[in-house]
Design an enzyme around this catalytic site. Structure first.
Site, short mmCIF file in Angstrom:
data_model
loop_
_atom_site.label_atom_id
_atom_site.label_comp_id
_atom_site.label_asym_id
_atom_site.label_seq_id
_atom_site.Cartn_x
_atom_site.Cartn_y
_atom_site.Cartn_z
N THR A 193 -3.02 -6.24 3.17
CA THR A 193 -3.77 -7.35 2.84
C THR A 193 -2.74 -8.46 2.15
O THR A 193 -1.85 -8.38 1.64
CB THR A 193 -4.70 -6.86 1.59
OG1 THR A 193 -5.57 -6.08 2.16
CG2 THR A 193 -5.45 -7.86 0.76
N GLY A 227 -14.77 -4.87 1.38
CA GLY A 227 -13.83 -4.12 0.24
C GLY A 227 -13.98 -5.25 -1.03
O GLY A 227 -14.71 -5.99 -1.23
N ASP A 228 -12.67 -5.12 -1.79
CA ASP A 228 -12.60 -6.01 -3.08
C ASP A 228 -12.22 -7.46 -2.84
O ASP A 228 -12.37 -8.27 -3.62
CB ASP A 228 -11.50 -5.28 -3.95
CG ASP A 228 -10.13 -5.29 -3.32
OD1 ASP A 228 -10.10 -4.59 -2.16
OD2 ASP A 228 -9.29 -6.00 -3.67
N1 GLY Z 1 -8.22 -4.38 -0.53
C1 GLY Z 1 -8.66 -4.37 0.71
C2 GLY Z 1 -9.66 -3.54 1.09
O1 GLY Z 1 -10.07 -2.62 0.26
O2 GLY Z 1 -10.52 -3.88 1.84
#
Ligand code: GLY
Length: 288
Positions: free
Chosen positions: A157, A187-188
């Site tokens: 990421t 995701g986040d």
């Molecule tokens: N941090 C990236 C995800 O979990 O999608």
């Protein structure tokens, strides 16, 4: 005061791509720093930096994104600025090379903050971003990892945080998610306050790692809250990642900048490529 930091994701260390990751982080820092050095905005700097990281195939974002369980790319991204708290976010993007550019377009336009799926791609193409195919986004490396069943913690990421000469802050994050994720999982990274957060009174944050844990804690906002009493971002980042581990058992990483240009990072995963640049340095610092 201007300062810029980028990350290339927390995850499993892969020595085979370390040099390429270092070069990619260096190129992103150089381009973002050029914006800040010329008096440009933190918002422009983080978008320029993340766009370059999305094009770098050794990071899990844009070209080089990891694959879902059924072998497709579904990308998430967001951008936020800390002055008037404008933000843009996209999830499940499948046909546009630069998800961060869609997020930036939404931020600039105002109104809708978050688009997902076909609507995000359609919005991008209607607003001048070129369509691409899944084949354009999938690299041989990711196809091989997927074929070997390498599900789990993502490696790559990408994100950037910055403060500009006027003290304005911004953050941007972009990802392919986690290898082998179920199709439709978000995701986040596109969630403001979790993967991305900016507030001129506090600073800016970009997170990486296990999205479910980062979402549950609200890691970005949690980290900025730790800056409220003037704490050094280097200390706040360590405390925030410790809280992620203590409260959720999750693994991840974080970069932080405050309005004074102080920078911090922390990671409880095996590795995180990251780097930073500030006016008091001759050249960017890049490490793992
Ligand atoms: N941090 C990236 C995800 O979990 O999608």
């Amino acid at each position: 005061r201007p300062a810029l930091a980028v990350h290339g994701g927390a995850g499993l260390a892969d020595p085979a791509i370390r040099d390429a990751q270092r070069a990619g982080a260096g190129a992103a820092l150089a381009a973002g720093w050029q914006v800040l050095h010329a008096g440009g905005s933190a918002l422009d700097a983080v978008c320029v930096a993340v766009r370059i990281l999305e094009d770098c195939p050794v990071f899990n974002a844009g070209t080089g994104s990891c694959l879902t369980a059924d072998g497709r790319v579904e990308m998430d991204a967001s951008v936020a600025e800390g002055t008037t708290l404008r933000a843009g976010a996209v999830a499940l993007v499948t046909r546009t090379r630069h998800p961060v550019a869609i997020a930036r377009g939404l931020l600039d336009r105002g109104g809708t903050v978050f688009l997902a799926g076909d609507a995000a791609d359609a919005w991008a193409h209607a607003h001048g971003l070129a369509p691409c195919t899944q084949e354009d986004l999938i690299t041989a490396r990711q196809r091989e990892l997927w074929a070997r069943g390498r599900a789990g913690l993502n490696t790559g990421t990408v994100g950037a945080v910055a403060v500009d000469g006027r003290g304005h802050t911004a953050a941007a994050t972009s990802t392919g998610g986690i290898m082998g994720k179920p199709s439709g999982r978000i995701g986040d990274s596109p969630v403001i306050g979790a993967g991305t957060c900016a507030d001129d009174g506090l600073g800016a944050a970009s997170a990486t790692g296990e999205g479910e844990a980062i979402l549950r804690l609200g890691l970005g906002r949690h980290a900025l809250a730790l800056l409220a009493d003037g704490r050094d971002p280097a200390v706040a980042a360590v405390e925030a990642i410790a809280a992620l581990e203590r409260r959720t058992g999750g693994r991840g990483g974080l970069i932080l900048v405050d309005p004074l240009g102080r920078i911090g990072s922390a990671c409880n995963a095996p590795a995180m490529a990251w780097g930073w640049m500030r006016a008091d340095r001759d050249a960017p610092a890049i490490g793992f």
